[in-house]
Design an enzyme around this catalytic site. Structure first.
Site, PDB file in Angstrom:
ATOM      1  N   LYS A  35       0.840  -1.205   0.000  1.00  0.00           N
ATOM      2  CA  LYS A  35       0.000   0.000   0.000  1.00  0.00           C
ATOM      3  C   LYS A  35       0.873   1.252   0.000  1.00  0.00           C
ATOM      4  CE  LYS A  35      -0.340  -0.258   5.050  1.00  0.00           C
ATOM      5  NZ  LYS A  35      -1.063  -0.865   6.166  1.00  0.00           N
ATOM      6  N   ARG A 131     -10.499  -0.605  14.897  1.00  0.00           N
ATOM      7  CA  ARG A 131     -10.499   0.151  13.656  1.00  0.00           C
ATOM      8  C   ARG A 131     -11.609  -0.411  12.775  1.00  0.00           C
ATOM      9  NH1 ARG A 131      -4.804   0.843  10.475  1.00  0.00           N
ATOM     10  NH2 ARG A 131      -5.329  -1.247   9.772  1.00  0.00           N
ATOM     11  N   HIS A 160      -5.993  -7.877  12.784  1.00  0.00           N
ATOM     12  CA  HIS A 160      -4.825  -6.980  12.739  1.00  0.00           C
ATOM     13  C   HIS A 160      -4.390  -6.649  14.162  1.00  0.00           C
ATOM     14  CE1 HIS A 160      -2.047  -4.331  10.792  1.00  0.00           C
ATOM     15  NE2 HIS A 160      -2.603  -3.210  11.185  1.00  0.00           N
ATOM     16  N   ARG A 216       1.560 -11.317   6.845  1.00  0.00           N
ATOM     17  CA  ARG A 216       1.087 -10.163   6.071  1.00  0.00           C
ATOM     18  C   ARG A 216       1.928  -8.919   6.385  1.00  0.00           C
ATOM     19  NH1 ARG A 216      -3.977  -9.845   8.280  1.00  0.00           N
ATOM     20  NH2 ARG A 216      -3.476  -7.848   9.217  1.00  0.00           N
ATOM     21  N   TYR A 257      14.417  31.323   7.828  1.00  0.00           N
ATOM     22  CA  TYR A 257      13.226  31.965   8.396  1.00  0.00           C
ATOM     23  C   TYR A 257      13.319  32.063   9.906  1.00  0.00           C
ATOM     24  CZ  TYR A 257      10.657  31.422   3.984  1.00  0.00           C
ATOM     25  OH  TYR A 257      10.230  31.489   2.689  1.00  0.00           O
ATOM     26  N   CYS A 304      12.753  24.826   4.909  1.00  0.00           N
ATOM     27  CA  CYS A 304      11.814  25.623   4.109  1.00  0.00           C
ATOM     28  C   CYS A 304      11.004  24.680   3.216  1.00  0.00           C
ATOM     29  CB  CYS A 304      12.548  26.617   3.221  1.00  0.00           C
ATOM     30  SG  CYS A 304      13.880  27.510   4.017  1.00  0.00           S
ATOM     31  N   ASP A 306      11.161  24.326  -0.058  1.00  0.00           N
ATOM     32  CA  ASP A 306      11.970  23.706  -1.117  1.00  0.00           C
ATOM     33  C   ASP A 306      13.439  23.556  -0.767  1.00  0.00           C
ATOM     34  OD1 ASP A 306       9.729  24.156  -3.166  1.00  0.00           O
ATOM     35  OD2 ASP A 306      10.183  26.182  -2.452  1.00  0.00           O
TER      36      ASP A 306
HETATM   37  C1  LIG Z   1      -0.252  -1.865   6.841  1.00  0.00           C
HETATM   38  C2  LIG Z   1      -0.855  -3.157   7.233  1.00  0.00           C
HETATM   39  C3  LIG Z   1      -0.059  -4.306   7.387  1.00  0.00           C
HETATM   40  C4  LIG Z   1       1.454  -4.267   7.353  1.00  0.00           C
HETATM   41  O1  LIG Z   1       1.956  -3.713   8.552  1.00  0.00           O
HETATM   42  P1  LIG Z   1       3.523  -3.596   8.810  1.00  0.00           P
HETATM   43  O2  LIG Z   1       3.625  -3.103  10.196  1.00  0.00           O
HETATM   44  O3  LIG Z   1       4.048  -2.613   7.809  1.00  0.00           O
HETATM   45  O4  LIG Z   1       4.110  -4.930   8.618  1.00  0.00           O
HETATM   46  C5  LIG Z   1      -0.704  -5.518   7.614  1.00  0.00           C
HETATM   47  N1  LIG Z   1      -2.060  -5.569   7.707  1.00  0.00           N
HETATM   48  C6  LIG Z   1      -2.847  -4.488   7.593  1.00  0.00           C
HETATM   49  C7  LIG Z   1      -4.325  -4.634   7.717  1.00  0.00           C
HETATM   50  C8  LIG Z   1      -2.273  -3.244   7.372  1.00  0.00           C
HETATM   51  O5  LIG Z   1      -3.058  -2.161   7.288  1.00  0.00           O
END
Ligand SMILES: *Cc1c(COP(=O)(O)O)cnc(C)c1O
Length: 365
Positions: A35, A131, A160, A216, A257, A304, A306
């Site tokens: 992602k 979540r 998760h 995952r 700045y 800044c 840039d």
């Molecule tokens: C981003 C994400 C992961 C991966 O997490 P890491 O900490 O980068 O390994 C796995 N499962 C879900 C649902 C996520 O959103």
């Protein structure tokens, strides 16, 4: 949009990190999370390499990301983690959605039936992340009612972790317990074999995963561990640019700045063409470091939009056009995303996505 900085992405390090993962997890199938443009590394080239290396599946947040992968020639199954109801895309690009509620399951099922097909889906259970996901206390009945739908086929069950990166494993273990209990109550009642997966990077590297069919991870693939130990992982990204101008300033000269930095002695200040618009956080004002000719030099004054100024008084022969390393290695010195995260009060994930997503990418095999 590409501005000045160049991100060199070493795809052999990706292969290396995948081997480390496979060793640690006894070759569990990998659902590789790509992602946010592969955490800033460029989703298509990263996915291509992961596909060649035989990952079981890729995971993205949104269907637009999955579409880009398909258009880039990626053929492995793609899991879409955060459903927004973009149903057309699931069918058009052969994607596997993660379902968080019965309503969406029903909608998808109806659509699939009207198209005369059956869509494989993974169901997400909220075991304590708070979540998205089916609530744990209703998960069994929810899953069983989704099993009945004619247009969807449950191919996976997932959850998760909220804090698998902590030394204290108690909450992670509690989440596993909740998941396994639900799985047991469902056993033999979903019909087909479903794959169960829960482990992000932290869990993949540190928790016993018997009872799970796949891991995952995201972050570890890109060479960073969310744990205290680096586990032999190799970062993929080096981010660099070139000195734009060199200024010789007298003692007592303000820089940038707000005059937050004033030279204490005659100083050589290099102006570097990277700023917060390139993802180089303003939190690095008077707080960051960069590498020039293998020397660690401090960011002086405010970052800044840039430009950023660094003090190169201590660097022999520093000149316009010199390579400036913002992230990665130069002559044996290293600035890691973990160090930058520590300095900016954030996590490596945010450093990689902010810097990587704005940079022009070059790939090394
Ligand atoms: C981003 C994400 C992961 C991966 O997490 P890491 O900490 O980068 O390994 C796995 N499962 C879900 C649902 C996520 O959103």
């Amino acid at each position: 949009m590409n501005r000045g900085p160049i991100a060199e992405i070493d795809l052999s390090a990706l292969q290396h990190n995948l081997s480390i993962l496979r060793n640690i997890t006894s070759e569990k199938p990998v659902i590789a999370v790509v992602k946010a443009d592969a955490y800033g590394h460029g989703a298509v080239p990263v996915a291509q390499r992961l596909q060649d290396a035989g990952v079981a599946m890729l995971a993205v947040a949104f269907t637009g990301e999955a579409r880009k992968l398909r258009e880039g020639g990626i053929r492995v199954p793609i899991l879409v983690l955060f459903d927004r109801g973009d149903m057309e895309d699931y069918f058009a690009f052969d994607l596997t959605p993660v379902i968080h509620d019965r309503r969406t399951a029903l909608r998808l099922s109806n659509e699939a039936v009207s198209r005369g097909c059956r869509l494989p889906v993974h169901l997400k259970i909220d075991t304590g992340m708070g979540r998205v996901g089916l609530s744990a206390d209703q998960a069994v009945s929810d899953v069983l009612s989704i099993v009945e739908l004619p247009g969807v086929e449950i191919a996976g069950l997932m959850s998760h972790f909220s804090e698998a990166d902590l030394a204290d494993r108690s909450y992670a273990e509690k989440q596993i317990g909740i998941f396994q209990k639900i799985r047991q109550e469902l056993s033999g009642r979903i019909g087909k074999a479903v794959i169960c997966h829960m482990a992000n990077s932290a869990a993949s590297l540190s928790l016993p995963l018997e009872g799970f069919d796949a891991v995952r991870p995201g972050l570890l693939l890109y060479g960073y561990s969310p744990l205290e130990t680096q586990c032999g992982l190799r970062p993929l990204m080096k981010l660099s640019t070139k000195v734009l101008a060199i200024r010789n300033l007298a003692a007592g000269s303000p820089v940038g700045y707000g005059r937050t930095f004033v030279t204490k002695k005659p100083s050589i200040i290099a102006v570097v063409p990277i700023g917060y618009a390139d993802g180089f956080s303003r939190y690095f004002s008077n707080n960051g470091v960069m590498l020039v000719r293998g020397v660690r030099v401090p960011v002086v004054g405010r970052v800044c939009m840039d430009l950023t100024m660094i003090d190169v008084t201590g660097v022999d022969g520093a000149a316009e056009g010199d390579e400036v390393v913002v992230l990665g290695q130069q002559c044996g010195e290293t600035i890691s995303a973990a160090e930058l995260a520590g300095r900016a009060g954030t996590i490596p994930y945010e450093i990689l996505t902010s810097l990587g997503n704005m940079a022009k990418k070059e790939y090394i095999n």
